[in-house]
Design a protein around this motif. Structure first.
Motif, PDB file in Angstrom:
ATOM      1  N   ASP A   1       0.856  -1.183   0.000  1.00  0.00           N
ATOM      2  CA  ASP A   1       0.000   0.000   0.000  1.00  0.00           C
ATOM      3  C   ASP A   1       0.895   1.237   0.000  1.00  0.00           C
ATOM      4  OD1 ASP A   1      -1.839   1.971   0.324  1.00  0.00           O
ATOM      5  OD2 ASP A   1      -2.361   1.445   2.403  1.00  0.00           O
ATOM      6  N   VAL A   2       0.846   1.994  -1.087  1.00  0.00           N
ATOM      7  CA  VAL A   2       1.772   3.126  -1.200  1.00  0.00           C
ATOM      8  C   VAL A   2       1.130   4.451  -0.783  1.00  0.00           C
ATOM      9  CG1 VAL A   2       3.169   2.014  -2.981  1.00  0.00           C
ATOM     10  CG2 VAL A   2       1.263   3.495  -3.662  1.00  0.00           C
ATOM     11  N   ARG A   3      -0.130   4.391  -0.337  1.00  0.00           N
ATOM     12  CA  ARG A   3      -0.803   5.656  -0.032  1.00  0.00           C
ATOM     13  C   ARG A   3      -0.079   6.508   1.015  1.00  0.00           C
ATOM     14  NH1 ARG A   3      -6.760   3.267   0.355  1.00  0.00           N
ATOM     15  NH2 ARG A   3      -5.437   1.613   1.158  1.00  0.00           N
ATOM     16  N   PRO A   4       0.423   5.880   2.101  1.00  0.00           N
ATOM     17  CA  PRO A   4       1.146   6.727   3.076  1.00  0.00           C
ATOM     18  C   PRO A   4       2.402   7.364   2.476  1.00  0.00           C
ATOM     19  CG  PRO A   4       0.796   4.480   3.938  1.00  0.00           C
ATOM     20  CD  PRO A   4       0.335   4.472   2.518  1.00  0.00           C
ATOM     21  N   MET A   5       3.059   6.636   1.582  1.00  0.00           N
ATOM     22  CA  MET A   5       4.286   7.185   0.986  1.00  0.00           C
ATOM     23  C   MET A   5       3.964   8.342   0.050  1.00  0.00           C
ATOM     24  SD  MET A   5       5.964   3.479   0.108  1.00  0.00           S
ATOM     25  CE  MET A   5       7.691   3.793  -0.156  1.00  0.00           C
ATOM     26  N   ILE A   6       2.894   8.193  -0.714  1.00  0.00           N
ATOM     27  CA  ILE A   6       2.453   9.271  -1.600  1.00  0.00           C
ATOM     28  C   ILE A   6       2.065  10.499  -0.764  1.00  0.00           C
ATOM     29  CG2 ILE A   6       0.449   9.956  -3.017  1.00  0.00           C
ATOM     30  CD1 ILE A   6       2.505   8.672  -4.731  1.00  0.00           C
ATOM     31  N   ALA A   7       1.384  10.225   0.349  1.00  0.00           N
ATOM     32  CA  ALA A   7       0.957  11.326   1.220  1.00  0.00           C
ATOM     33  C   ALA A   7       2.175  12.118   1.699  1.00  0.00           C
ATOM     34  CB  ALA A   7       0.159  10.782   2.407  1.00  0.00           C
ATOM     35  N   GLU A   8       3.259  11.414   1.964  1.00  0.00           N
ATOM     36  CA  GLU A   8       4.468  12.080   2.436  1.00  0.00           C
ATOM     37  C   GLU A   8       5.073  13.014   1.370  1.00  0.00           C
ATOM     38  OE1 GLU A   8       8.194  10.188   4.269  1.00  0.00           O
ATOM     39  OE2 GLU A   8       6.514   9.036   5.100  1.00  0.00           O
ATOM     40  N   VAL A   9       5.100  12.511   0.136  1.00  0.00           N
ATOM     41  CA  VAL A   9       5.623  13.335  -0.962  1.00  0.00           C
ATOM     42  C   VAL A   9       4.755  14.588  -1.123  1.00  0.00           C
ATOM     43  CG1 VAL A   9       6.005  13.422  -3.472  1.00  0.00           C
ATOM     44  CG2 VAL A   9       6.680  11.382  -2.187  1.00  0.00           C
ATOM     45  N   LYS A  10       3.441  14.395  -1.019  1.00  0.00           N
ATOM     46  CA  LYS A  10       2.533  15.544  -1.145  1.00  0.00           C
ATOM     47  C   LYS A  10       2.754  16.531  -0.015  1.00  0.00           C
ATOM     48  CE  LYS A  10      -1.434  13.671  -3.554  1.00  0.00           C
ATOM     49  NZ  LYS A  10      -2.840  13.283  -3.425  1.00  0.00           N
ATOM     50  N   GLN A  11       2.890  15.993   1.168  1.00  0.00           N
ATOM     51  CA  GLN A  11       3.059  16.809   2.360  1.00  0.00           C
ATOM     52  C   GLN A  11       4.318  17.687   2.236  1.00  0.00           C
ATOM     53  OE1 GLN A  11       1.784  17.862   5.014  1.00  0.00           O
ATOM     54  NE2 GLN A  11       3.663  18.539   6.072  1.00  0.00           N
ATOM     55  N   LEU A  12       5.408  17.073   1.794  1.00  0.00           N
ATOM     56  CA  LEU A  12       6.668  17.809   1.643  1.00  0.00           C
ATOM     57  C   LEU A  12       6.481  19.015   0.721  1.00  0.00           C
ATOM     58  CD1 LEU A  12      10.110  17.266   1.797  1.00  0.00           C
ATOM     59  CD2 LEU A  12       9.590  17.188  -0.642  1.00  0.00           C
ATOM     60  N   HIS A  13       5.846  18.760  -0.428  1.00  0.00           N
ATOM     61  CA  HIS A  13       5.720  19.844  -1.407  1.00  0.00           C
ATOM     62  C   HIS A  13       4.681  20.892  -0.994  1.00  0.00           C
ATOM     63  CE1 HIS A  13       7.780  16.749  -3.890  1.00  0.00           C
ATOM     64  NE2 HIS A  13       8.397  17.803  -4.355  1.00  0.00           N
ATOM     65  N   THR A  14       3.576  20.436  -0.418  1.00  0.00           N
ATOM     66  CA  THR A  14       2.574  21.440  -0.012  1.00  0.00           C
ATOM     67  C   THR A  14       3.122  22.313   1.109  1.00  0.00           C
ATOM     68  OG1 THR A  14       1.512  19.649   1.218  1.00  0.00           O
ATOM     69  CG2 THR A  14       0.379  20.382  -0.730  1.00  0.00           C
ATOM     70  N   ALA A  15       3.963  21.723   1.973  1.00  0.00           N
ATOM     71  CA  ALA A  15       4.556  22.526   3.055  1.00  0.00           C
ATOM     72  C   ALA A  15       5.483  23.590   2.470  1.00  0.00           C
ATOM     73  CB  ALA A  15       5.319  21.628   4.031  1.00  0.00           C
ATOM     74  N   ILE A  16       6.281  23.211   1.488  1.00  0.00           N
ATOM     75  CA  ILE A  16       7.180  24.184   0.854  1.00  0.00           C
ATOM     76  C   ILE A  16       6.365  25.283   0.169  1.00  0.00           C
ATOM     77  CG2 ILE A  16       8.892  24.507  -1.006  1.00  0.00           C
ATOM     78  CD1 ILE A  16      10.013  21.720  -0.262  1.00  0.00           C
ATOM     79  N   ALA A  17       5.312  24.860  -0.553  1.00  0.00           N
ATOM     80  CA  ALA A  17       4.470  25.838  -1.250  1.00  0.00           C
ATOM     81  C   ALA A  17       3.784  26.761  -0.241  1.00  0.00           C
ATOM     82  CB  ALA A  17       3.438  25.120  -2.113  1.00  0.00           C
ATOM     83  N   HIS A  18       3.361  26.218   0.885  1.00  0.00           N
ATOM     84  CA  HIS A  18       2.700  27.050   1.884  1.00  0.00           C
ATOM     85  C   HIS A  18       3.679  28.086   2.443  1.00  0.00           C
ATOM     86  CE1 HIS A  18      -0.256  28.253   4.786  1.00  0.00           C
ATOM     87  NE2 HIS A  18       0.690  28.214   5.706  1.00  0.00           N
ATOM     88  N   ASP A  19       4.883  27.629   2.701  1.00  0.00           N
ATOM     89  CA  ASP A  19       5.922  28.533   3.200  1.00  0.00           C
ATOM     90  C   ASP A  19       6.186  29.665   2.187  1.00  0.00           C
ATOM     91  OD1 ASP A  19       8.304  29.692   4.118  1.00  0.00           O
ATOM     92  OD2 ASP A  19       9.033  27.820   4.956  1.00  0.00           O
ATOM     93  N   LEU A  20       6.204  29.318   0.901  1.00  0.00           N
ATOM     94  CA  LEU A  20       6.505  30.319  -0.128  1.00  0.00           C
ATOM     95  C   LEU A  20       5.323  31.230  -0.429  1.00  0.00           C
ATOM     96  CD1 LEU A  20       8.439  28.068  -2.682  1.00  0.00           C
ATOM     97  CD2 LEU A  20       9.440  29.913  -1.310  1.00  0.00           C
ATOM     98  N   PHE A  21       4.111  30.646  -0.467  1.00  0.00           N
ATOM     99  CA  PHE A  21       2.962  31.389  -0.995  1.00  0.00           C
ATOM    100  C   PHE A  21       1.904  31.721   0.049  1.00  0.00           C
ATOM    101  CE2 PHE A  21       4.346  28.505  -4.554  1.00  0.00           C
ATOM    102  CZ  PHE A  21       5.025  29.485  -5.271  1.00  0.00           C
ATOM    103  N   GLY A  22       2.021  31.186   1.266  1.00  0.00           N
ATOM    104  CA  GLY A  22       0.989  31.423   2.277  1.00  0.00           C
ATOM    105  C   GLY A  22      -0.359  30.946   1.768  1.00  0.00           C
ATOM    106  N   ASP A  23      -1.369  31.842   1.818  1.00  0.00           N
ATOM    107  CA  ASP A  23      -2.715  31.441   1.389  1.00  0.00           C
ATOM    108  C   ASP A  23      -2.990  31.782  -0.074  1.00  0.00           C
ATOM    109  OD1 ASP A  23      -3.228  30.624   3.971  1.00  0.00           O
ATOM    110  OD2 ASP A  23      -3.895  32.657   4.578  1.00  0.00           O
ATOM    111  N   ARG A  24      -1.994  32.244  -0.771  1.00  0.00           N
ATOM    112  CA  ARG A  24      -2.232  32.632  -2.159  1.00  0.00           C
ATOM    113  C   ARG A  24      -2.385  31.376  -3.025  1.00  0.00           C
ATOM    114  NH1 ARG A  24       1.555  35.707  -0.074  1.00  0.00           N
ATOM    115  NH2 ARG A  24       3.271  34.824  -1.262  1.00  0.00           N
ATOM    116  N   GLU A  25      -3.613  30.872  -3.048  1.00  0.00           N
ATOM    117  CA  GLU A  25      -3.899  29.566  -3.655  1.00  0.00           C
ATOM    118  C   GLU A  25      -3.596  29.533  -5.149  1.00  0.00           C
ATOM    119  OE1 GLU A  25      -4.538  26.780  -1.959  1.00  0.00           O
ATOM    120  OE2 GLU A  25      -4.289  28.070  -0.189  1.00  0.00           O
TER     121      GLU A  25
END
Ligand code: ASP
Ligand code: MG
Length: 426
Positions: free
Chosen positions: A65-89
């Motif tokens: 089951d790779v779902r947790p691993m995929i979630a981690e990759v998503k989490q890493l990138h969304t965190a970086i994007a949040h840091d860079l862009f804040g709420d600017r969706e």
């Protein structure tokens, strides 16, 4: 030559939000103002993302089951994007689109072709990272275009190690040049390409440097700069040789030689296209963008200024002799090399005498066991493990005396510019 430069930013240079901010700083600091040189910005996957996607790919083939691993990759990138862009969706939208496409990809049934499926998934590392970097440059007021490398670089379908089709890639390169008529920066993925018919290919691990060279070649760029977390190319691994120094300039040829002996500098594949068109290659620190770094170019005048040291650790010296003391001749060597090729064993150094043939290779227990088994019937096989193969380019007698004093030397090979020592560290 067009007024275009190619910059390449590797995984470490985009590993988190601060690193991405630093990419912007590098682009701003190196800008020359009016009549500005246009830049192609080749970007790798963020940090260790390629390794993470590789692990997911293997897990899929192991029916995990790779779902947790995929979630981690998503989490890493969304965190970086949040840091860079804040709420600017709005700025995050291209990244979300790539994350969704990656999720869809892992839901596709496996084709059974391991390497093919690998490329279809692992490409997302670069697709996501460029979506973020491009959005950040745009937000910061730079005139940037996002380019899909698969629309530019065409290859065969040798997955994970694709060969570039230079002819079929020229059209894409022209389109890229056209985009740069209107924009100052083109952000494009390293490592990935198109094998035709909507199929993604990759150029082999660490392939982003090669992408930079391919694009520079096709665009007749003025130069390529590879931005790294080291000041440039060093003459030795500083972890092994504490007094390593930077090489201010070396020739293309020397860079290829060093890579051949095992220096983890620039892949020969990267050097060749640049050499063919005489395009200078700079290796510079993204932490100190105005420092000179190393220049790789045609002139060999400085190649011999300082000796370079290349260490291959965990080597095995194998010596093969005939059981009946007959000479080792071409027939024996042909048989031996056939076995080596079949097992995929790479020889780093070899030497023959009347009744024996010696070779140095990596300690790969699985392959070596098979090799010994294949040879035992006809030959006597002896081996020494735990050795180091030390290559010194542009050695001097003083250097040689110093390096051999501290070690037991089992084998030595000298040519005019290069000495190779098989040693046991004391
Ligand atoms: N992301 C790919 C890798 O890690 C390509 C590269 O970084 O050059 O191998
Ligand atoms: Mg990398």
């Amino acid at each position: 030559m067009k007024n275009i430069e190619v910059y390449k930013f590797g995984g470490a240079s985009v590993k988190d939000a601060d690193a991405v901010r630093n990419v912007l700083r590098v682009l701003q600091r190196t800008a020359t103002g009016k009549g500005e040189v246009k830049k192609v910005v080749v970007v790798s996957a963020m940090g260790k993302t390629t390794n993470a996607l590789e692990a997911i790919h293997r897990a899929r083939y192991n029916r995990q089951d790779v779902r947790p691993m995929i979630a981690e990759v998503k989490q890493l990138h969304t965190a970086i994007a949040h840091d860079l862009f804040g709420d600017r969706e709005e700025a995050k939208k291209p990244m979300y689109a790539m994350l969704d496409a990656m999720t869809e990809q892992v839901q596709e049934p496996l084709s059974g072709d391991f390497d093919r499926d690998y490329d279809q998934l692992v490409c997302y590392g670069e697709l996501i990272s460029t979506a973020i970097v491009h959005a950040f440059l745009c937000e910061s007021g730079l005139k940037s275009a996002w380019i899909d490398a698969r629309q530019v670089i065409r290859t065969d379908q040798r997955f994970r190690d694709a060969r570039v089709d230079w002819n079929r890639s020229t059209q894409g390169a022209q389109a890229l040049a056209d985009v740069l008529e209107k924009k100052d920066f083109a952000v494009i993925q390293g490592f990935i390409a198109s094998g035709g018919l909507g199929v993604t290919t990759t150029l082999g691990r660490e392939g982003s440097d090669f992408t930079a060279a391919i694009l520079a070649f096709m665009l007749d760029a003025k130069s390529v700069t590879i931005w790294k977390d080291v000041p440039g190319m060093l003459n030795a691994d500083p972890k092994i040789f504490p007094d390593a120094v930077m090489l201010p300039s070396i020739s293309y040829r020397e860079a290829i030689e060093l890579a051949y002996y095992g220096a983890s500098v620039i892949h020969p594949k990267t050097v060749k296209p640049l050499q063919n068109k005489n395009i200078p290659l700079h290796i510079r620190s993204f932490l100190n963008p105005l420092a000179d770094g190393t220049l790789v170019y045609a002139d060999a005048a400085h190649d011999a200024d300082v000796p370079s040291y290349i260490c291959k650790r965990d080597q095995v010296l194998i010596s093969v002799s005939t059981r009946d003391f007959s000479f080792v001749v071409e027939d024996n060597l042909r048989d031996l090399f056939e076995i080596l090729v079949a097992l995929g064993i790479r020889i780093h150094l070899m030497e023959n005498s009347a009744i024996s043939f010696s070779m140095v290779t990596d300690h790969d227990a699985y392959k070596l066991e098979k090799l010994y088994a294949a040879l035992q019937a006809q030959y006597e096989v002896r081996y020494n493990e735990g050795l180091t193969l030390l290559t010194i380019r542009h050695y001097t007698e003083a250097v040689l005396t110093r390096e051999t004093a501290a070690r037991e030397v089992l084998l030595e090979q000298r040519s005019r510019h290069t000495v190779r020592l098989v040693v046991r560290e004391k």
